[in-house]
Motif scaffolding. Structure first.
Motif, short mmCIF file in Angstrom:
data_model
loop_
_atom_site.label_atom_id
_atom_site.label_comp_id
_atom_site.label_asym_id
_atom_site.label_seq_id
_atom_site.Cartn_x
_atom_site.Cartn_y
_atom_site.Cartn_z
N THR A 195 0.83 -1.21 0.00
CA THR A 195 0.00 0.00 0.00
C THR A 195 0.86 1.25 0.00
O THR A 195 0.53 2.24 -0.66
CB THR A 195 -0.93 -0.01 1.22
OG1 THR A 195 -1.74 -1.19 1.19
CG2 THR A 195 -1.84 1.21 1.22
N PHE A 196 1.97 1.21 0.72
CA PHE A 196 2.88 2.36 0.71
C PHE A 196 3.42 2.59 -0.71
O PHE A 196 3.55 3.73 -1.15
CB PHE A 196 4.03 2.14 1.68
CG PHE A 196 5.01 3.28 1.74
CD1 PHE A 196 4.74 4.40 2.49
CD2 PHE A 196 6.20 3.22 1.03
CE1 PHE A 196 5.64 5.47 2.54
CE2 PHE A 196 7.10 4.27 1.06
CZ PHE A 196 6.82 5.40 1.82
N LEU A 232 4.17 9.04 -2.10
CA LEU A 232 4.25 10.47 -1.79
C LEU A 232 3.24 10.85 -0.72
O LEU A 232 3.55 11.60 0.22
CB LEU A 232 4.02 11.29 -3.06
CG LEU A 232 5.11 11.19 -4.13
CD1 LEU A 232 4.73 12.03 -5.35
CD2 LEU A 232 6.45 11.64 -3.57
N ALA A 233 2.02 10.35 -0.85
CA ALA A 233 0.97 10.69 0.11
C ALA A 233 1.29 10.13 1.49
O ALA A 233 1.24 10.85 2.50
CB ALA A 233 -0.37 10.16 -0.37
N MET A 234 1.64 8.85 1.56
CA MET A 234 1.87 8.22 2.86
C MET A 234 3.13 8.78 3.52
O MET A 234 3.14 9.02 4.74
CB MET A 234 1.99 6.71 2.69
CG MET A 234 0.74 6.03 2.12
SD MET A 234 -0.80 6.43 2.99
CE MET A 234 -0.46 5.82 4.63
N ALA A 241 -5.67 6.95 6.39
CA ALA A 241 -5.04 7.21 5.09
C ALA A 241 -4.72 5.89 4.38
O ALA A 241 -4.88 5.78 3.16
CB ALA A 241 -3.76 8.02 5.29
N THR A 242 -4.27 4.89 5.14
CA THR A 242 -4.00 3.57 4.56
C THR A 242 -5.28 2.97 3.98
O THR A 242 -5.27 2.40 2.88
CB THR A 242 -3.42 2.63 5.63
OG1 THR A 242 -2.25 3.21 6.18
CG2 THR A 242 -3.08 1.27 5.02
N GLN A 243 -6.36 3.11 4.71
CA GLN A 243 -7.64 2.60 4.23
C GLN A 243 -8.03 3.25 2.90
O GLN A 243 -8.46 2.58 1.96
CB GLN A 243 -8.72 2.85 5.27
CG GLN A 243 -10.09 2.27 4.93
CD GLN A 243 -11.14 2.70 5.94
OE1 GLN A 243 -11.40 3.88 6.12
NE2 GLN A 243 -11.75 1.72 6.59
N GLN A 244 -7.84 4.56 2.80
CA GLN A 244 -8.15 5.26 1.56
C GLN A 244 -7.22 4.84 0.43
O GLN A 244 -7.67 4.63 -0.71
CB GLN A 244 -8.07 6.78 1.78
CG GLN A 244 -9.13 7.33 2.71
CD GLN A 244 -9.06 8.85 2.83
OE1 GLN A 244 -8.31 9.50 2.10
NE2 GLN A 244 -9.82 9.41 3.75
N ALA A 245 -5.93 4.72 0.73
CA ALA A 245 -4.97 4.34 -0.30
C ALA A 245 -5.26 2.96 -0.83
O ALA A 245 -5.14 2.70 -2.04
CB ALA A 245 -3.55 4.41 0.27
N GLU A 246 -5.65 2.04 0.05
CA GLU A 246 -5.95 0.68 -0.40
C GLU A 246 -7.17 0.67 -1.32
O GLU A 246 -7.28 -0.18 -2.20
CB GLU A 246 -6.20 -0.23 0.80
CG GLU A 246 -6.31 -1.70 0.39
CD GLU A 246 -6.69 -2.59 1.56
OE1 GLU A 246 -6.06 -3.64 1.72
OE2 GLU A 246 -7.61 -2.22 2.30
N PRO A 280 -4.90 9.93 -0.32
CA PRO A 280 -5.17 10.53 0.99
C PRO A 280 -4.72 11.99 1.04
O PRO A 280 -3.57 12.31 0.73
CB PRO A 280 -4.34 9.67 1.96
CG PRO A 280 -4.00 8.44 1.20
CD PRO A 280 -3.92 8.84 -0.23
N MET A 281 -5.61 12.86 1.42
CA MET A 281 -5.30 14.28 1.57
C MET A 281 -4.81 14.56 3.00
O MET A 281 -5.07 13.78 3.92
CB MET A 281 -6.53 15.12 1.25
CG MET A 281 -7.06 14.91 -0.17
SD MET A 281 -5.83 15.29 -1.44
CE MET A 281 -5.70 17.07 -1.24
#
Length: 258
Positions: free
Chosen positions: A21-22, A27-29, A68-73, A78-79
């Motif tokens: 996921t990272f 960049l976001a994480m 944020a991880t949940q959104q990225a997955e 993630p904002m």
């Protein structure tokens, strides 16, 4: 909602899921993790109240990384506002998260104080080096760090899942601490593999940097790369925390809780 027991090998799966996921949103994480560290560092510089405030915000900030991880997955970017997720779920849950943060700050300060007492003294017991700072080989400092590691373990288990339970399921902070400890104990083998897996990742990357520096640029290269690489790996570690929660609890019908 009920506890789910997972096999020990799931711990390595959590490591892989965090890295995957990272890699999807590096960049976001990484940016969110650096914002989290910057916020905590700035707060910690405030005299007297800074350190307790920084500690109190850690559960909410950790929950922000998990959200944020949940959104990225799910394929979303993630904002920065996701870091404040703990305070965007209504007044009642925001108060509960603040209470959880206060409990964490008190627990952390008690760990530090007790470790200092058991180590045989505070800063006055440390042997300063030539630059006036405590020496890394000072026995008092080493005992202090060892006691902190031992005493922080139960505190960490209490708070491992607690922010997610409070935020996503409205569990009272005290009950969340209990459920978190029980879930961690039930899945202690998977958590041990998880921690060892991440230790292996950090060691492998450090070894790779040493080998690279010996071939290309000597000590200067490794000094330049060590901090940013360690920071990125730390961001990936925090990314993987979401999966330890998601697989440790399920709804009564067996569906994931987050």
């Amino acid at each position: 909602m009920r506890l789910q027991r997972v096999p020990a090998r799931t711990g390595w799966l959590w490591v892989r899921q965090g890295l995957r996921t990272f890699a999807r949103q590096p960049l976001a994480m990484a940016g969110l993790f650096f914002m989290f560290i910057l916020l905590v560092s700035v707060l910690a510089m405030i005299p007297l109240l800074g350190a307790p405030l920084a500690l109190a915000l850690l559960p909410a900030a950790t929950l922000g990384i998990m959200a944020a991880t949940q959104q990225a997955e799910r394929g979303r970017f993630p904002m920065p506002t996701v870091l404040a997720s703990a305070f965007q779920a209504g007044r009642e849950r925001a108060r509960a998260m603040l209470l959880l943060g206060g409990l964490y700050a008190v627990g952390s300060l008690l760990v530090i104080a007790l470790a200092t007492l058991l180590a045989g003294g505070g800063a006055e017991g440390l042997t300063p080096g030539e630059d006036g700072r405590p020496r890394l080989d000072d026995p008092v400092l080493l005992r202090n760090l060892a006691w902190q590691a031992v005493l922080y373990l139960p505190l960490g288990l209490l708070f491992w899942h607690a922010p997610a339970l409070v935020h996503w399921h409205g569990v009272h902070p005290v009950k969340a601490l209990f459920f978190s400890f029980v879930a961690c104990w039930a899945n202690k083998a998977a958590l041990a593999v998880f921690i060892l897996g991440w230790a292996a990742v950090f060691f492998a990357v450090a070894l790779l940097l040493v080998l690279l520096s010996s071939i290309v640029g000597g000590a200067t290269l490794i000094q330049a790369l060590m901090f940013p690489v360690a920071s990125l790996l730390s961001a990936a570690f925090f990314t993987s925390l979401y999966y330890t929660f998601r697989d440790s609890f399920v709804h009564d019908d067996g569906t994931p809780v987050a």
